[in-house]
Design an enzyme around this catalytic site. Structure first.
Site, PDB file in Angstrom:
ATOM      1  N   ASP A  46       0.821  -1.208   0.000  1.00  0.00           N
ATOM      2  CA  ASP A  46       0.000   0.000   0.000  1.00  0.00           C
ATOM      3  C   ASP A  46       0.853   1.256   0.000  1.00  0.00           C
ATOM      4  OD1 ASP A  46      -2.086  -1.707   0.057  1.00  0.00           O
ATOM      5  OD2 ASP A  46      -2.720  -1.262   2.109  1.00  0.00           O
ATOM      6  N   ALA A  47       1.988   1.216   0.722  1.00  0.00           N
ATOM      7  CA  ALA A  47       2.830   2.407   0.813  1.00  0.00           C
ATOM      8  C   ALA A  47       3.299   2.865  -0.569  1.00  0.00           C
ATOM      9  CB  ALA A  47       4.032   2.129   1.711  1.00  0.00           C
ATOM     10  N   GLU A  48       3.620   1.892  -1.422  1.00  0.00           N
ATOM     11  CA  GLU A  48       4.074   2.226  -2.777  1.00  0.00           C
ATOM     12  C   GLU A  48       2.917   2.832  -3.580  1.00  0.00           C
ATOM     13  OE1 GLU A  48       6.846   2.266  -4.304  1.00  0.00           O
ATOM     14  OE2 GLU A  48       6.498   1.955  -6.450  1.00  0.00           O
ATOM     15  N   TYR A  49       1.747   2.213  -3.445  1.00  0.00           N
ATOM     16  CA  TYR A  49       0.552   2.725  -4.118  1.00  0.00           C
ATOM     17  C   TYR A  49       0.255   4.153  -3.646  1.00  0.00           C
ATOM     18  CZ  TYR A  49      -4.388   3.122  -5.434  1.00  0.00           C
ATOM     19  OH  TYR A  49      -5.582   3.548  -5.951  1.00  0.00           O
ATOM     20  N   ASP A  50       0.302   4.332  -2.325  1.00  0.00           N
ATOM     21  CA  ASP A  50      -0.005   5.655  -1.762  1.00  0.00           C
ATOM     22  C   ASP A  50       0.978   6.717  -2.250  1.00  0.00           C
ATOM     23  OD1 ASP A  50      -2.102   4.485  -0.443  1.00  0.00           O
ATOM     24  OD2 ASP A  50      -1.122   4.404   1.514  1.00  0.00           O
ATOM     25  N   LEU A  88     -12.123   7.253   1.791  1.00  0.00           N
ATOM     26  CA  LEU A  88     -11.749   8.223   2.824  1.00  0.00           C
ATOM     27  C   LEU A  88     -10.465   8.908   2.386  1.00  0.00           C
ATOM     28  CD1 LEU A  88     -12.052   6.062   6.088  1.00  0.00           C
ATOM     29  CD2 LEU A  88     -13.420   8.092   5.586  1.00  0.00           C
ATOM     30  N   GLU A  96     -12.733   6.119  15.451  1.00  0.00           N
ATOM     31  CA  GLU A  96     -12.928   4.691  15.164  1.00  0.00           C
ATOM     32  C   GLU A  96     -11.625   4.077  14.640  1.00  0.00           C
ATOM     33  OE1 GLU A  96     -16.157   4.532  12.284  1.00  0.00           O
ATOM     34  OE2 GLU A  96     -17.228   6.156  13.313  1.00  0.00           O
ATOM     35  N   LYS A 127      -9.482   2.053  12.001  1.00  0.00           N
ATOM     36  CA  LYS A 127      -9.690   1.822  10.575  1.00  0.00           C
ATOM     37  C   LYS A 127      -9.486   0.335  10.309  1.00  0.00           C
ATOM     38  CE  LYS A 127      -8.671   3.592   6.001  1.00  0.00           C
ATOM     39  NZ  LYS A 127      -8.193   2.394   5.312  1.00  0.00           N
ATOM     40  N   ASP A 166      -9.212  -3.176   8.593  1.00  0.00           N
ATOM     41  CA  ASP A 166      -8.609  -3.515   7.313  1.00  0.00           C
ATOM     42  C   ASP A 166      -9.323  -4.695   6.669  1.00  0.00           C
ATOM     43  OD1 ASP A 166      -6.890  -2.888   5.338  1.00  0.00           O
ATOM     44  OD2 ASP A 166      -5.102  -3.727   6.282  1.00  0.00           O
ATOM     45  N   ARG A 195     -18.570  -2.357  -2.280  1.00  0.00           N
ATOM     46  CA  ARG A 195     -18.510  -0.945  -2.652  1.00  0.00           C
ATOM     47  C   ARG A 195     -18.351  -0.780  -4.165  1.00  0.00           C
ATOM     48  NH1 ARG A 195     -13.503   2.426  -0.411  1.00  0.00           N
ATOM     49  NH2 ARG A 195     -12.593   1.462  -2.249  1.00  0.00           N
ATOM     50  N   TYR A 227     -18.223  -5.378  11.377  1.00  0.00           N
ATOM     51  CA  TYR A 227     -18.523  -4.269  12.281  1.00  0.00           C
ATOM     52  C   TYR A 227     -19.213  -3.162  11.482  1.00  0.00           C
ATOM     53  CZ  TYR A 227     -15.545  -5.852  16.210  1.00  0.00           C
ATOM     54  OH  TYR A 227     -15.004  -6.534  17.264  1.00  0.00           O
ATOM     55  N   LYS A 239     -14.446  11.141  12.337  1.00  0.00           N
ATOM     56  CA  LYS A 239     -15.588  11.673  11.591  1.00  0.00           C
ATOM     57  C   LYS A 239     -16.215  12.807  12.396  1.00  0.00           C
ATOM     58  CE  LYS A 239     -16.415   7.037   9.805  1.00  0.00           C
ATOM     59  NZ  LYS A 239     -17.151   5.774   9.996  1.00  0.00           N
ATOM     60  N   LYS A 265      -3.697   7.483   9.316  1.00  0.00           N
ATOM     61  CA  LYS A 265      -3.132   6.146   9.104  1.00  0.00           C
ATOM     62  C   LYS A 265      -1.879   5.894   9.937  1.00  0.00           C
ATOM     63  CE  LYS A 265      -3.916   4.853   4.480  1.00  0.00           C
ATOM     64  NZ  LYS A 265      -3.922   3.643   3.688  1.00  0.00           N
ATOM     65  N   CYS A 275      30.160 -24.843   5.679  1.00  0.00           N
ATOM     66  CA  CYS A 275      29.721 -23.915   6.720  1.00  0.00           C
ATOM     67  C   CYS A 275      30.490 -22.602   6.578  1.00  0.00           C
ATOM     68  CB  CYS A 275      29.977 -24.534   8.095  1.00  0.00           C
ATOM     69  SG  CYS A 275      29.777 -23.359   9.433  1.00  0.00           S
ATOM     70  N   CYS A 323      32.996 -22.325   9.759  1.00  0.00           N
ATOM     71  CA  CYS A 323      34.122 -23.229  10.029  1.00  0.00           C
ATOM     72  C   CYS A 323      34.507 -24.083   8.824  1.00  0.00           C
ATOM     73  CB  CYS A 323      33.811 -24.109  11.227  1.00  0.00           C
ATOM     74  SG  CYS A 323      32.614 -25.405  10.873  1.00  0.00           S
ATOM     75  N   CYS A 335      25.548 -27.367   9.796  1.00  0.00           N
ATOM     76  CA  CYS A 335      26.989 -27.527   9.810  1.00  0.00           C
ATOM     77  C   CYS A 335      27.293 -28.811  10.568  1.00  0.00           C
ATOM     78  CB  CYS A 335      27.619 -26.334  10.510  1.00  0.00           C
ATOM     79  SG  CYS A 335      29.313 -26.648  11.014  1.00  0.00           S
ATOM     80  N   CYS A 353      33.057 -25.763  15.328  1.00  0.00           N
ATOM     81  CA  CYS A 353      32.485 -24.577  14.697  1.00  0.00           C
ATOM     82  C   CYS A 353      32.356 -23.404  15.681  1.00  0.00           C
ATOM     83  CB  CYS A 353      31.107 -24.944  14.153  1.00  0.00           C
ATOM     84  SG  CYS A 353      30.331 -23.623  13.246  1.00  0.00           S
TER      85      CYS A 353
HETATM   86  N1  LIG Z   1      -1.320  -2.236  -3.016  1.00  0.00           N
HETATM   87  C1  LIG Z   1      -2.061  -1.882  -4.039  1.00  0.00           C
HETATM   88  O1  LIG Z   1      -1.780  -2.223  -5.181  1.00  0.00           O
HETATM   89  C2  LIG Z   1      -3.274  -1.055  -3.797  1.00  0.00           C
HETATM   90  C3  LIG Z   1      -4.150  -0.779  -4.844  1.00  0.00           C
HETATM   91  C4  LIG Z   1      -5.273  -0.030  -4.564  1.00  0.00           C
HETATM   92  C5  LIG Z   1      -5.511   0.451  -3.287  1.00  0.00           C
HETATM   93  N2  LIG Z   1      -4.627   0.142  -2.292  1.00  0.00           N
HETATM   94  C6  LIG Z   1      -4.815   0.631  -0.907  1.00  0.00           C
HETATM   95  O2  LIG Z   1      -6.137   0.956  -0.675  1.00  0.00           O
HETATM   96  C7  LIG Z   1      -6.238   2.301  -0.279  1.00  0.00           C
HETATM   97  C8  LIG Z   1      -7.398   2.920  -0.946  1.00  0.00           C
HETATM   98  O3  LIG Z   1      -8.474   2.087  -0.710  1.00  0.00           O
HETATM   99  P1  LIG Z   1      -9.866   2.610  -0.355  1.00  0.00           P
HETATM  100  O4  LIG Z   1     -10.362   3.509  -1.380  1.00  0.00           O
HETATM  101  O5  LIG Z   1     -10.658   1.434   0.003  1.00  0.00           O
HETATM  102  O6  LIG Z   1      -9.610   3.554   0.849  1.00  0.00           O
HETATM  103  P2  LIG Z   1      -9.141   3.301   2.274  1.00  0.00           P
HETATM  104  O7  LIG Z   1      -9.074   1.879   2.572  1.00  0.00           O
HETATM  105  O8  LIG Z   1      -7.905   4.095   2.491  1.00  0.00           O
HETATM  106  O9  LIG Z   1     -10.317   3.986   3.096  1.00  0.00           O
HETATM  107  C9  LIG Z   1     -11.720   3.778   2.859  1.00  0.00           C
HETATM  108  C10 LIG Z   1     -12.181   2.489   3.381  1.00  0.00           C
HETATM  109  O10 LIG Z   1     -11.843   2.352   4.733  1.00  0.00           O
HETATM  110  C11 LIG Z   1     -12.643   1.342   5.256  1.00  0.00           C
HETATM  111  N3  LIG Z   1     -12.915   1.599   6.669  1.00  0.00           N
HETATM  112  C12 LIG Z   1     -12.348   0.915   7.699  1.00  0.00           C
HETATM  113  N4  LIG Z   1     -12.769   1.355   8.870  1.00  0.00           N
HETATM  114  C13 LIG Z   1     -13.642   2.356   8.630  1.00  0.00           C
HETATM  115  C14 LIG Z   1     -14.414   3.188   9.466  1.00  0.00           C
HETATM  116  N5  LIG Z   1     -14.349   3.070  10.786  1.00  0.00           N
HETATM  117  N6  LIG Z   1     -15.204   4.091   8.879  1.00  0.00           N
HETATM  118  C15 LIG Z   1     -15.254   4.207   7.548  1.00  0.00           C
HETATM  119  N7  LIG Z   1     -14.543   3.449   6.692  1.00  0.00           N
HETATM  120  C16 LIG Z   1     -13.739   2.516   7.231  1.00  0.00           C
HETATM  121  C17 LIG Z   1     -13.839   1.213   4.379  1.00  0.00           C
HETATM  122  O11 LIG Z   1     -13.753  -0.015   3.708  1.00  0.00           O
HETATM  123  C18 LIG Z   1     -13.663   2.306   3.396  1.00  0.00           C
HETATM  124  O12 LIG Z   1     -14.139   1.974   2.135  1.00  0.00           O
HETATM  125  C19 LIG Z   1      -4.972   2.973  -0.696  1.00  0.00           C
HETATM  126  O13 LIG Z   1      -4.610   3.979   0.199  1.00  0.00           O
HETATM  127  C20 LIG Z   1      -4.003   1.855  -0.706  1.00  0.00           C
HETATM  128  O14 LIG Z   1      -3.400   1.827   0.573  1.00  0.00           O
HETATM  129  C21 LIG Z   1      -3.534  -0.568  -2.532  1.00  0.00           C
HETATM  130 ZN   LIG Z   2      30.368 -24.576  11.140  1.00  0.00          ZN
END
Ligand SMILES: NC(=O)c1ccc[n+]([C@@H]2O[C@H](COP(=O)([O-])OP(=O)(O)OC[C@H]3O[C@@H](n4cnc5c(N)ncnc54)[C@H](O)[C@@H]3O)[C@@H](O)[C@H]2O)c1
Ligand SMILES: [Zn+2]
Length: 682
Positions: free
Chosen positions: A36-40, A86, A117, A119, A121, A140, A227, A300, A324, A418, A421, A436, A442
């Site tokens: 995700d970090a790379e995507y972000d 979000l 709340e 987040k 995953d 979604r 949830y 929120k 995040k 090894c 040694c 080994c 050793c």
């Molecule tokens: N690695 C990849 O190739 C790749 C590709 C696409 C997206 N992504 C990841 O997905 C993210 C984007 O995804 P996204 O659009 O689903 O956004 P997001 O996951 O950053 O945020 C929105 C989502 O958060 C979730 N969520 C969890 N707890 C929640 C809460 N308490 N209230 C409301 N929503 C909550 C919901 O599913 C909501 O749709 C990117 O930032 C990236 O990190 C990664």
């Molecule tokens: Zn050894």
């Protein structure tokens, strides 16, 4: 870096293409190839370019869209109210900037209450209830159109199929997250590895992959949970929905609870935006202990009225943001693989990485476990890899980014010697670990070898504890067990917490320990899988140490308790010149009495053949075999006319029936124990 418009145009096009591909892999296939970090990072770069060059901001830009397309295999659901994503902030400064934007937009600087709340995953779903009954569940999708996954959602135990109470709205769409608890995720992946199937990258993808199944029986087998955290369309008989609903977001979640929806227990109402940071830190600290994966917190604006004033932008509401956590997965380059020798001789590959900041620290090494793991990952040196560092766990390589594999990538080569040694390396069949074989010599195994040598059941050097061995090795006073015997009182007395008196005592104890028995000496060498009993059997069988060290595998296997593996361990041990050096020194220093040959009358079962079958409860099969052999019996694996006795434990099967057919005498386990007692073997 400033760019010309032309350069920017080209880069934006590249980013569109890459992000669209990543979106497809992530949302449609549930199989991301980059963290995700790379995507972000790429997404941020795109947003920055679009801000600097507004003309490049296309309506179909990945920055303007939610999620991915709905899979055609499912029927489609159009969301009456769109399901948005979000926006997110990383760090406190960005959070403050978010609050300021909200206040500016509201043209007010009064305190704003936030619903806080975790987040979760997983993936967002919308559940539609009509007259209290679950009638539809949808993903979604792209925010407007999702996939109809009603049957699958019905298999999730925490999703109510019918709402609680009498005060039920005509229509209510509940939004929330379907997720897979960490324990279930690990179990699912462990099973997949065992079956050689593909694993899921993380619990989010596992949840999505499990929910978006065409066969709901598969979904039912996966442990998913739900949830609730929001609402979509609501219709109430004879009343405005907004009047029936609370005017606070938190209040609405409470209403959902009374209707029967599970809500994350960490959710809190914060009266002041200044409390946000503490909530974030608190949840971050709890993260590892939670039973489900989260990747941050969500805040929120609590007042529904203010939410309505703030409204939405293209893909996300203005009244909420994700705050995040630092990424736990990053992308980097595997520069090399080196091999480390553990204290018991296990040789493990260690990944040398281009240093990368992940999980809050800079990481430059990761474990690769063993050869099987490297094969499973299919990783090559110079590959781009995803590494994960979660909590205090050692960083791991999760996967390889194949699309970034360079031409010069090369296979990981395993050493045949090894690295510490230079003794030969052994790999046992069915065992993934390399070892080994220079155990006595050793450098990596030194401390363990000496501790074992001196231990009670081995040479038994009184007063030489583990700590002291470590000190002596660290001070370079001893390198092998043989060096113990040239330690002087003076040298020992310089060790920590060592008075002159105890130094003298130790040197004397070492002197005394020179006299031992052949069995203890063999055991003390620390040959893999040669325990006390095996050592005693070896001594009894070969009578002299020279006979043992010259024995080949076949001869070794004549000894009770010695199978193929142990025989090979012994042969390999004595094949290492370095071990021999140490052994020769020890033989020169130590002594033991000759072994009395057991007279024939001590082998009362000579000439008899036994077969063991079924489960024994008092002895294990190997022990029983060794004991029978020590009394002179032959123990064979199969029943034939030559068998004298069959010992049948619980659940004895075909061997028992064969023995009965052939008229072989059958003994119970109790009979066996009685027999062994009679001859003094137990
Ligand atoms: N690695 C990849 O190739 C790749 C590709 C696409 C997206 N992504 C990841 O997905 C993210 C984007 O995804 P996204 O659009 O689903 O956004 P997001 O996951 O950053 O945020 C929105 C989502 O958060 C979730 N969520 C969890 N707890 C929640 C809460 N308490 N209230 C409301 N929503 C909550 C919901 O599913 C909501 O749709 C990117 O930032 C990236 O990190 C990664
Ligand atoms: Zn050894």
């Amino acid at each position: 870096m400033s760019m010309t418009e032309q350069q920017a145009t080209q880069r934006v096009a590249e980013l569109h293409q890459t992000l669209n591909r990543y979106n497809y892999q992530y949302y449609v296939l549930d199989e991301p190839t980059v963290p995700d970090a790379e995507y972000d990072r790429l997404m941020r770069e795109l947003v920055e370019l679009e801000t600097a060059f507004p003309l490049l901001k296309m309506p179909d830009s990945p920055s303007q869209r939610v999620g991915g397309e709905a899979l055609k295999a499912f029927s489609q659901v159009t969301h009456q109210i769109p399901m948005l994503s979000l926006d997110n902030v990383f760090g406190y400064d960005e959070w403050l900037a978010f609050v300021k934007r909200v206040q500016d937009r509201l043209k007010s600087d009064r305190e704003i209450a936030f619903c806080a709340e975790p987040k979760l995953d997983g993936l967002a779903v919308s559940l539609r209830y009509e007259d209290g009954l679950l009638v539809q569940a949808a993903t979604r999708g792209d925010g407007t159109t999702g996939e109809n996954i009603t049957e699958n959602v019905k298999t999730i135990k925490s999703v109510p199929l019918r709402l609680n109470g009498d005060n039920i709205p005509a229509v209510i769409e509940v939004r929330g997250e379907v997720f897979m608890p960490k324990a279930s995720f690990e179990q699912l992946n462990a099973q997949a590895i065992q079956k050689g199937e593909k694993t899921f990258a993380n619990p989010r993808n596992a949840a999505a992959g499990s929910l978006r199944q065409l066969d709901s029986k598969i979904t039912a087998k996966r442990s998913l949970a739900f949830y609730a955290y929001g609402l979509g369309y609501v219709e109430v008989q004879g009343q405005e929905a907004d009047e029936w609903l609370s005017n606070s977001h938190f209040g609405r979640l409470e209403q959902l609870k009374t209707l029967g929806f599970p809500m994350c227990p960490e959710v809190k109402l914060l009266e002041k935006s200044a409390d946000v940071e503490a909530f974030y830190q608190d949840i971050l600290a709890k993260r590892d202990a939670l039973s489900y994966e989260i990747d941050g917190t969500v805040f929120k604006v609590d007042s529904i009225e203010l939410q309505q004033q703030l409204g939405f932008v293209a893909r996300a509401p203005r009244w909420a943001t994700a705050y995040k956590f630092p990424a736990q997965e990053e992308i980097t380059i595997l520069e090399d693989v080196e091999f480390q020798v553990g204290r018991t001789g296990a040789i493990t590959p260690v990944a040398r990485l281009k240093p990368v900041f992940v999980g809050g620290v800079t990481v430059s090494n990761a474990t690769l476990h063993n050869r099987d793991e490297i094969e499973r990952l299919g990783v090559k040196i110079k590959d781009t890899v995803i590494i994960r560092r979660a909590g205090d766990v050692i960083p791991q390589i999760v996967s390889v980014v194949l699309e970034k594999r360079p031409e010069e990538a090369k296979d990981v080569e395993f050493p045949s010697e090894c690295p510490v040694c230079q003794s030969a390396v052994q790999r046992l069949e069915g065992e993934a670990v390399l070892r080994c074989t220079g155990g006595l010599f050793c450098g990596a195994q030194r401390k363990e070898a000496i501790k074992h040598f001196a231990s009670r059941k081995a040479i038994d050097i009184d007063g030489l504890g583990d700590k002291l061995v470590e000190q002596l090795v660290d001070e370079n006073l001893i390198k092998t067990p043989a060096d113990l015997f040239s330690l002087t009182e003076l040298q020992v007395s310089t060790m920590e917490r060592m008075g002159q008196k105890s130094a003298l005592k130790l040197v004397n104890a070492i002197e005394t320990a020179k006299e031992t028995s052949l069995a203890k000496f063999i055991y003390a060498l620390g040959i893999r899988e040669v325990g006390e009993t095996t050592a005693a059997n070896l001594a009894q069988h070969f009578l002299t140490f020279d006979a043992l060290r010259l024995a080949n595998a076949e001869q070794l296997q004549q000894v009770p308790d010695v199978g193929e593996v142990v025989a090979r361990n012994i042969v390999q041990f004595f094949a290492q010149p370095h071990n021999i050096e140490v052994v020769d020194k020890l033989v020169g220093i130590m002594s033991w009495p000759d072994i009395e040959v057991k007279a024939e009358n001590e082998q009362p079962l000579i000439g008899l053949t036994y077969v063991l079958t079924g489960t024994l409860s008092q002895l294990n099969r190997n022990e029983a075999k060794a004991l029978l052999q020590s009394l002179g019996a032959k123990v064979s694996g199969s029943v034939s006319a030559k068998t004298d006795y069959l010992v049948a434990g619980e659940k004895a099967g075909s061997k028992l029936s064969k023995a009965q057919e052939l008229g072989v005498k059958v003994l119970t386990e109790d009979d066996l124990v009685e027999l062994l007692k009679q001859h003094g073997a137990v």
